[in-house]
Design an enzyme around this catalytic site. Structure first.
Site, short mmCIF file in Angstrom:
data_model
loop_
_atom_site.label_atom_id
_atom_site.label_comp_id
_atom_site.label_asym_id
_atom_site.label_seq_id
_atom_site.Cartn_x
_atom_site.Cartn_y
_atom_site.Cartn_z
N ASP A 348 -44.32 60.96 51.32
CA ASP A 348 -43.71 60.33 52.49
C ASP A 348 -44.78 59.60 53.30
O ASP A 348 -45.86 60.15 53.56
CB ASP A 348 -43.04 61.41 53.34
CG ASP A 348 -42.40 60.86 54.60
OD1 ASP A 348 -41.44 60.08 54.48
OD2 ASP A 348 -42.87 61.20 55.70
N GLU A 384 -44.41 56.38 49.02
CA GLU A 384 -43.64 55.55 49.95
C GLU A 384 -44.70 54.67 50.62
O GLU A 384 -45.43 55.14 51.49
CB GLU A 384 -42.90 56.39 50.98
CG GLU A 384 -42.07 55.54 51.91
CD GLU A 384 -41.40 56.34 53.03
OE1 GLU A 384 -40.28 55.98 53.43
OE2 GLU A 384 -42.01 57.31 53.52
#
Length: 722
Positions: A348, A384
């Site tokens: 993330d 990401e």
């Protein structure tokens, strides 16, 4: 209680069959107490026994307790400087979770005692004991019978990812026993695994399963952090997802889930959040890292050390410049691979991990460590590739070992199918693996994780049903969530009784799925899109642990056509390597036997696209010739790969369009008309998105120069019969 010196490694609580070694890093601590809790009193805390850890090696405080066994509840208290203006936040009245704890029992009960300052006067220290309001770490039994478990090791180019939430995927499944719904055991249920296999899934990418807590503000509004991007324990599986208990049972149940998925040939990828923690900014609670060593674990402003640098939008950023923070990340990754047998990670806001000073550095220490690690470097690594800081959008800029969520793919494909002008050239690039982003860094098409939807944003059904977000249930007056949805409601907002609009929406969903499955790269589906899951227009359901987010399995019967359609697509991709090439297309190609083109771009009239055709802003249609006999690459066993030829006819326009099958394909010049090769090829329709299940109206063959009608906003896929 007698304590032995123990060892400084490994960090955390380690039971060896006889006793437990405890080790905690803190460079700033003046003393450390291990706090053991029993079950007396019936309260959350129980009776507490404090034991001083007097042995210190390299700033690691440690001790061995022969009598401590699995199931023991524990935490720490750290004594040291408390001067928030200088970034020092030690507060021995605050019970602290072990950063290396492998299991957590209980949840946070929000109270002022959790904060190291008084709410009424932040300059005053808060010395109220936080233990009654804190969850506790659990000593676990690390031993587990893995039997013959082996990682599936699916090659990247054969991977199909299914992004799912443990609780949301399984909570409403009618075939799962009630006590297992919403848990790891529920995800391991044969009914769920069979569904995944039917739609061609080779890897589940689970939203965060590291121990997390809801933010105080959400709890006050009667909401929660449903997605889980608020980690407080990087080695502990989230306790709420366990059906059998929280005294370490969550570890065994997670392992059992992984073992069951592996038996079915499905990999497990974890969405991990190493960029920040649940403690937030300087006004947040003291739960773990802040009270252990604030300077070591968090990025603080050098000029104003009371201020937390925030690249995540969540209040703090983990200090990846500090060796012990980096060690925590790497130890966590290795633990989940070696002990929990997971097959990869999706990082993330990965750009935040690449910030050595302030700018994103693709050669930062973190990536060096991953590259050199013999364990972590061998699993699937997905970035990401952005954060919320300046210069954080880094799609295409990660090192060669990494794959990336391709946000440009999502945006371009959405724009193409909603009819935005001048999108055709970039659509062509995204369809063929985004070589403009990845080829120059030595990567291949599999560097691109292609997705149209994910947990963050509209579901596929909502993407074609709403022009704007509808997040009123989140309690922020619809201000949260992105406004850049690139969606189209097909003529009316939200639910409709109009059959024409309903049919168009269904067709648009099929168009997105065909584009996703037949693009080069790795397709990623969002859970439930195969059965038209809706969130009623909510594009930021992070706080909705309810029917808004849970997958409604009763829709599976009503959306049977879409399920069958998805299965057809998965089978088509699996059977034909031309849709999952290991190398980029090159256009004109001279193979070992005969010159050929591996790809050609054609107008609806069957002529090769010219520069003017590409530049026409109004152009919303194209035919793509894929020459499966010219893949020109061996499979992993070294055998040559050959396949059928395909024609993909895309019509994103508002009117039906007639395509002409070219007279010749794959000739010497690499163009549609460059020779006689393939001139007599007969073609058959294998997918037509005008049909609810994608099957053609009839099985007739099409010869060159044949006219093929493609409906408005539709795709027809033809395959050579030879």
């Amino acid at each position: 209680m007698h304590i032995w010196p123990g060892a400084a490694y490994p960090l955390g609580a380690t039971w060896d069959g006889w006793g437990t070694n405890f080790a905690l890093f803190s460079e700033v601590a003046e003393s450390v107490e291990l706090c053991l809790f029993d079950d007396s009193g019936g309260g959350k805390a129980g009776a507490e026994k404090r034991i001083a850890l007097t042995e210190v090696d390299g700033f690691v405080w440690h001790g061995y307790l022969p009598a401590i066994s699995p199931g023991q509840r524990y935490g720490y208290r750290v004594y040291g400087p408390h001067d928030p203006r200088r970034g020092a936040r030690c507060a021995p009245s605050k019970l602290l979770l072990d950063p290396y704890g492998k299991a957590v029992e209980g949840e946070v009960t929000w109270d002022e005692a959790l904060f190291d300052y008084r709410w009424a006067d932040p300059r005053r220290p808060n010395k109220v004991d936080s233990a009654p309001f804190m969850p506790k770490n659990i000593v676990i039994n690390p031993f587990f019978d893995w039997g013959n478990d082996r990682p599936p090791r699916i090659p990247y180019h054969e991977t199909v990812i299914y992004e799912a939430h443990v609780r949301g995927l399984t909570l409403r499944h009618p075939d799962i026993p009630l006590h297992q719904r919403g848990t790891y055991a529920g995800l391991a249920h044969p009914a769920v695994i069979e569904h995944l296999k039917r739609i061609g899934v080779t890897a589940v990418e689970l939203l965060p399963v590291h121990q997390f807590i809801p933010e105080q503000g959400l709890s006050a509004r009667g909401l929660t952090n449903y997605w889980g991007y608020n980690t407080i324990g990087f080695l502990a599986p989230h306790n709420r997802y366990c059906s059998s208990g929280q005294r370490g049972e969550q570890v065994g149940e997670f392992k059992t889930m992984v073992k069951a998925l592996h038996t079915a040939g499905i990999e497990v990828i974890l969405d991990v959040v190493y960029n920040h923690t649940a403690e937030g900014d300087g006004r947040g609670p003291t739960l773990s890292f802040r009270g252990i060593d604030n300077h070591a674990y968090y990025r603080l402003d050098d000029a104003n050390p009371w201020k937390y640098i925030d690249y995540t939008g969540c209040g703090n950023s983990l200090n990846v410049r500090h060796p012990h923070s980096l060690q925590l990340i790497m130890d966590s990754l290795r633990y989940w691979v070696l002990e929990m047998h997971v097959d990869g990670f999706r990082f993330d806001l990965a750009s935040a991990l690449a910030r050595e000073l302030h700018d994103v550095d693709r050669l930062s220490t973190f990536f060096d460590l991953v590259q050199q690690d013999p364990v972590v470097s061998q699993v699937k690594l997905i970035a990401e590739p952005w954060d919320v800081g300046e210069g954080g959008y880094q799609v295409g800029n990660f090192p060669p070992l990494w794959t990336e969520w391709n946000g440009k793919y999502r945006d371009t494909v959405r724009d193409f199918w909603r009819g935005e002008p001048a999108t055709l050239p970039e659509f062509a690039s995204r369809l063929t693996g985004s070589s403009d982003l990845y080829e120059t860094s030595g990567r291949r098409p599999v560097a691109s994780i292609n997705f149209v939807t994910c947990h963050d944003g509209f579901t596929l059904a909502d993407l074609v049903s709403y022009n704007g977000k509808h997040n009123e249930a989140n309690g922020e007056e619809n201000r949260d969530g992105t406004d850049d949805n690139r969606s189209w409601n097909c003529g009316t907002e939200g639910p409709t009784e109009d059959p024409a609009i309903a049919e168009l929406r269904a067709r648009q969903q099929r168009n997105f799925l065909v584009t996703l499955f037949l693009s080069q790269g790795i397709p990623m589906m969002s859970a439930g899109d195969e059965m038209s899951r809706t969130q009623a227009g909510n594009n930021n359901a992070y706080c909705q642990d309810n029917e808004i987010s849970w997958l409604d399995w009763s829709r599976a019967s009503g959306e049977r056509d879409l399920l069958v359609f998805t299965q057809r697509l998965a089978k088509l991709r699996r059977r034909h390597p031309v849709f999952r090439r290991r190398r980029f297309f090159h256009g004109a190609y001279s193979g070992a036997s005969a010159p050929a083109a591996d790809i050609a771009w054609l107008t609806p009239a069957g002529e090769e696209m010219t520069e003017n055709d590409w530049r026409a802003g109004y152009a919303r249609s194209v035919a793509v010739f894929l020459n499966g006999s010219a893949i020109s690459e061996p499979d992993p066993r070294g055998d040559p790969v050959t396949d059928k030829k395909f024609l993909l006819l895309f019509n994103a326009g508002a009117d039906p369009l007639t395509f002409t099958i070219p007279e010749a394909l794959g000739g010497t010049s690499g163009t549609a008309g460059g020779g006689a090769a393939g001139a007599a090829t007969e073609w058959e329709i294998v997918i037509d998105t005008l049909s609810p299940r994608g099957d053609p109206a009839d099985a007739i063959g099409f010869l060159p120069k044949t006219k093929v009608e493609v409906a408005s906003r539709a795709i027809v896929v033809l395959r050579s019969r030879l």
